[in-house]
Design a protein around this motif. Structure first.
Motif, PDB file in Angstrom:
ATOM      1  N   ASP A 273      -5.155  -5.114   8.619  1.00  0.00           N
ATOM      2  CA  ASP A 273      -5.802  -4.277   7.275  1.00  0.00           C
ATOM      3  C   ASP A 273      -6.253  -2.977   7.786  1.00  0.00           C
ATOM      4  N   ASP A 274      -6.665  -2.907   9.095  1.00  0.00           N
ATOM      5  CA  ASP A 274      -7.367  -1.683   9.440  1.00  0.00           C
ATOM      6  C   ASP A 274      -6.408  -0.452   9.651  1.00  0.00           C
ATOM      7  N   LEU A 275      -4.951  -0.763   9.342  1.00  0.00           N
ATOM      8  CA  LEU A 275      -3.765   0.294   9.331  1.00  0.00           C
ATOM      9  C   LEU A 275      -3.031   0.190   8.091  1.00  0.00           C
ATOM     10  N   CYS A 276      -3.797  -0.207   6.716  1.00  0.00           N
ATOM     11  CA  CYS A 276      -3.271  -0.359   5.643  1.00  0.00           C
ATOM     12  C   CYS A 276      -2.709   0.925   5.129  1.00  0.00           C
ATOM     13  N   GLU A 277      -1.294   1.097   4.942  1.00  0.00           N
ATOM     14  CA  GLU A 277      -0.674   2.446   4.522  1.00  0.00           C
ATOM     15  C   GLU A 277      -1.065   2.857   3.115  1.00  0.00           C
ATOM     16  N   ALA A 278      -1.497   1.911   2.235  1.00  0.00           N
ATOM     17  CA  ALA A 278      -1.943   2.297   0.963  1.00  0.00           C
ATOM     18  C   ALA A 278      -3.383   3.203   1.035  1.00  0.00           C
ATOM     19  N   PHE A 279      -4.056   2.430   1.706  1.00  0.00           N
ATOM     20  CA  PHE A 279      -5.524   3.088   1.934  1.00  0.00           C
ATOM     21  C   PHE A 279      -5.468   4.476   2.683  1.00  0.00           C
ATOM     22  N   PHE A 280      -4.751   4.777   3.633  1.00  0.00           N
ATOM     23  CA  PHE A 280      -4.636   6.002   4.188  1.00  0.00           C
ATOM     24  C   PHE A 280      -3.867   6.940   3.329  1.00  0.00           C
ATOM     25  N   ALA A 281      -2.760   6.429   2.735  1.00  0.00           N
ATOM     26  CA  ALA A 281      -1.929   7.485   1.635  1.00  0.00           C
ATOM     27  C   ALA A 281      -2.806   7.629   0.640  1.00  0.00           C
ATOM     28  N   TYR A 282      -3.495   6.994  -0.075  1.00  0.00           N
ATOM     29  CA  TYR A 282      -4.053   7.327  -1.390  1.00  0.00           C
ATOM     30  C   TYR A 282      -5.458   7.431  -1.279  1.00  0.00           C
ATOM     31  N   ASN A 283      -6.320   6.516  -0.834  1.00  0.00           N
ATOM     32  CA  ASN A 283      -7.817   6.527  -0.946  1.00  0.00           C
ATOM     33  C   ASN A 283      -8.316   7.732   0.196  1.00  0.00           C
ATOM     34  N   ARG A 284      -7.806   7.482   1.346  1.00  0.00           N
ATOM     35  CA  ARG A 284      -8.207   8.648   2.540  1.00  0.00           C
ATOM     36  C   ARG A 284      -7.649  10.168   2.208  1.00  0.00           C
ATOM     37  N   ALA A 285      -6.425   9.960   1.761  1.00  0.00           N
ATOM     38  CA  ALA A 285      -5.569  11.519   1.673  1.00  0.00           C
ATOM     39  C   ALA A 285      -5.980  11.990   0.222  1.00  0.00           C
ATOM     40  N   LYS A 286      -5.930  11.164  -0.869  1.00  0.00           N
ATOM     41  CA  LYS A 286      -6.289  11.705  -2.409  1.00  0.00           C
ATOM     42  C   LYS A 286      -7.533  11.267  -2.950  1.00  0.00           C
ATOM     43  N   GLY A 287      -8.090  10.479  -2.617  1.00  0.00           N
ATOM     44  CA  GLY A 287      -9.487   9.974  -3.109  1.00  0.00           C
ATOM     45  C   GLY A 287      -9.191   9.110  -4.529  1.00  0.00           C
ATOM     46  N   THR A 288      -8.029   8.174  -4.391  1.00  0.00           N
ATOM     47  CA  THR A 288      -7.647   7.628  -5.448  1.00  0.00           C
ATOM     48  C   THR A 288      -7.644   5.950  -5.078  1.00  0.00           C
ATOM     49  N   LEU A 289      -7.285   5.111  -6.114  1.00  0.00           N
ATOM     50  CA  LEU A 289      -6.980   3.814  -5.654  1.00  0.00           C
ATOM     51  C   LEU A 289      -5.464   3.898  -5.473  1.00  0.00           C
ATOM     52  N   TYR A 290      -4.715   2.508  -5.549  1.00  0.00           N
ATOM     53  CA  TYR A 290      -3.436   2.451  -4.993  1.00  0.00           C
ATOM     54  C   TYR A 290      -2.329   2.678  -6.079  1.00  0.00           C
ATOM     55  N   ASP A 291      -2.862   2.864  -7.203  1.00  0.00           N
ATOM     56  CA  ASP A 291      -2.063   3.311  -8.065  1.00  0.00           C
ATOM     57  C   ASP A 291      -1.872   4.853  -8.326  1.00  0.00           C
ATOM     58  N   GLY A 292      -2.382   5.531  -7.363  1.00  0.00           N
ATOM     59  CA  GLY A 292      -2.565   6.952  -7.481  1.00  0.00           C
ATOM     60  C   GLY A 292      -3.610   7.705  -8.297  1.00  0.00           C
ATOM     61  N   GLU A 293      -4.480   6.844  -8.946  1.00  0.00           N
ATOM     62  CA  GLU A 293      -5.550   7.465 -10.014  1.00  0.00           C
ATOM     63  C   GLU A 293      -6.903   7.070  -9.285  1.00  0.00           C
ATOM     64  N   THR A 294      -7.686   7.918  -9.821  1.00  0.00           N
ATOM     65  CA  THR A 294      -9.217   7.776  -9.683  1.00  0.00           C
ATOM     66  C   THR A 294      -9.641   6.890 -10.840  1.00  0.00           C
ATOM     67  N   ARG A 295     -10.696   6.167 -10.722  1.00  0.00           N
ATOM     68  CA  ARG A 295     -11.263   5.726 -11.794  1.00  0.00           C
ATOM     69  C   ARG A 295     -12.652   6.437 -12.262  1.00  0.00           C
ATOM     70  N   LEU A 296     -12.723   7.403 -11.806  1.00  0.00           N
ATOM     71  CA  LEU A 296     -13.970   8.327 -12.024  1.00  0.00           C
ATOM     72  C   LEU A 296     -13.681   9.589 -12.637  1.00  0.00           C
ATOM     73  N   PHE A 297     -14.478   9.875 -13.784  1.00  0.00           N
ATOM     74  CA  PHE A 297     -14.103  11.415 -14.512  1.00  0.00           C
ATOM     75  C   PHE A 297     -15.074  11.786 -15.373  1.00  0.00           C
ATOM     76  N   LEU A 298     -15.481  13.112 -15.469  1.00  0.00           N
ATOM     77  CA  LEU A 298     -16.720  13.670 -15.976  1.00  0.00           C
ATOM     78  C   LEU A 298     -16.614  13.660 -17.522  1.00  0.00           C
ATOM     79  N   ARG A 299     -17.891  13.268 -17.945  1.00  0.00           N
ATOM     80  CA  ARG A 299     -17.953  13.056 -19.091  1.00  0.00           C
ATOM     81  C   ARG A 299     -17.717  14.314 -19.980  1.00  0.00           C
ATOM     82  N   GLY A 300     -16.910  14.173 -20.993  1.00  0.00           N
ATOM     83  CA  GLY A 300     -16.821  15.524 -21.740  1.00  0.00           C
ATOM     84  C   GLY A 300     -15.430  16.043 -21.552  1.00  0.00           C
ATOM     85  N   SER A 301     -15.293  16.729 -20.233  1.00  0.00           N
ATOM     86  CA  SER A 301     -14.109  17.393 -19.996  1.00  0.00           C
ATOM     87  C   SER A 301     -12.973  16.313 -19.235  1.00  0.00           C
TER      88      SER A 301
END
Length: 326
Positions: free
Chosen positions: A59-87
């Protein structure tokens, strides 16, 4: 430390929390294991459970974790779950982005937290303890009677001391340049302490071990100088385990002939394996073998988090600090 990461982002990679909702694709077995209302602790390496490494139990070498979360700041569908209100502008997630009232976490990255464990202090299980366990159990494979040294005994390094003691290490040497950290290291399992500001750390480690060196040395700072000290401190055939992160692109030097002739093993270790290790660490803490109260030196409110990070950057926090969000 400067590591590339998307911004703006929400930090907070050590969390405890309560399950309030399951995603629509959550497996029935996971819903049964983690029903709404469950207290949980999260691991900062959140395995996807399906990639090449996860299927092999790494698990410590999980491809999705490093490719998405650590590289892009997202979860594993390539999307973040956080957005600024309004914009609606995306805000990126460092691990699960736990410095908030709510966090979205892959189910494989959490374990049940029993009511016998303290809610706030248990957050450190997910990184400080988790990283130390990965280094000691999987990289170093510490055995009873081993001699272990830890260079840099801050939050993660001091957790290595407790894990080394739990594994039965006979000599546990703490190395740092701050006397207050070394004083606390003695309470967490260190049998010897070395102030590298006033002593030659490598020479002292050799002296303590009868001129041989330690079976395992852990470098928890991410510094080229201490990287070299770590390699020089291990016995012939010993293991130098690097867990400290540093500036992107920084290099550590090794004497190649010494490495080859003396069969020195140099390896990196980023953390534990969430699905297998996180429940074990909960039990270690529940049994008192790992002392969470001793490891956490400070608790602060959310409004004080900025000051706590400044203090951490100055090196004035001994052990681990946690932020309580109510």
């Amino acid at each position: 430390m400067v590591l590339p990461f998307p911004s703006p982002c929400v930090v907070g990679h050590e969390i405890t929390g309560e399950v309030v909702e399951h995603g629509p694709l959550t497996d029935t077995k996971i819903v049964e294991r983690l029903p709404v209302g469950s207290r949980v602790v999260g691991a900062f390496i959140m395995p996807c459970g399906n990639c090449f490494f996860c299927t092999k139990g790494q698990d410590d070498l999980c491809e999705a974790f490093f490719a998405y979360n650590r590289a892009k700041g997202t979860l594993y569908d390539g999307e973040t779950r956080l957005f600024l209100r309004g914009s609606g502008k995306p805000v990126y997630m460092y691990s699960m982005g736990g410095m908030a009232e709510y966090a979205v976490v892959p189910a494989h990255g959490v374990a049940v937290l029993p009511h016998s464990l303290p809610y706030s202090e248990s957050a450190i299980i997910g990184c400080a303890v988790f990283t130390a366990y990965g280094a000691m159990a999987h990289a170093a494979q510490v055995r009873p009677g081993d001699a272990v040294a830890v260079i840099g005994v801050g939050g993660v390094g001091s957790s290595c001391l407790q894990i080394a003691r739990a594994f039965g290490a006979s000599e546990i040497i703490a190395v740092d340049i701050q006397d207050d950290r070394l004083k606390k290291a003695k309470l967490l399992g260190a049998t010897h302490v070395v102030n590298a500001r006033s002593e030659d750390a490598v020479a002292k480690i050799k002296e303590i071990t009868g001129g041989i060196g330690v079976d395992t040395c852990v470098e928890a700072l991410g510094n080229p100088k201490t990287f070299l000290q770590c390699v020089q401190s291990v016995r012939d055939g010993g293991k130098a385990v690097m867990i400290g992160l540093t500036l992107s692109g920084a290099k550590g030097e090794i004497d190649i002939n010494h490495l080859v002739r003396r069969q020195i093993k140099v390896m990196g270790s980023y953390g534990g394996r969430a699905r297998h290790d996180l429940p074990k660490l909960v039990k270690l803490a529940e049994s008192g073998i790992f002392n969470l109260d001793a490891a956490v030196s400070r608790k602060c409110k959310f409004e004080e988090a900025g000051q706590a990070y400044d203090d951490l950057n100055r090196g004035s926090i001994v052990g681990r600090a946690v932020v309580e969000i109510m």
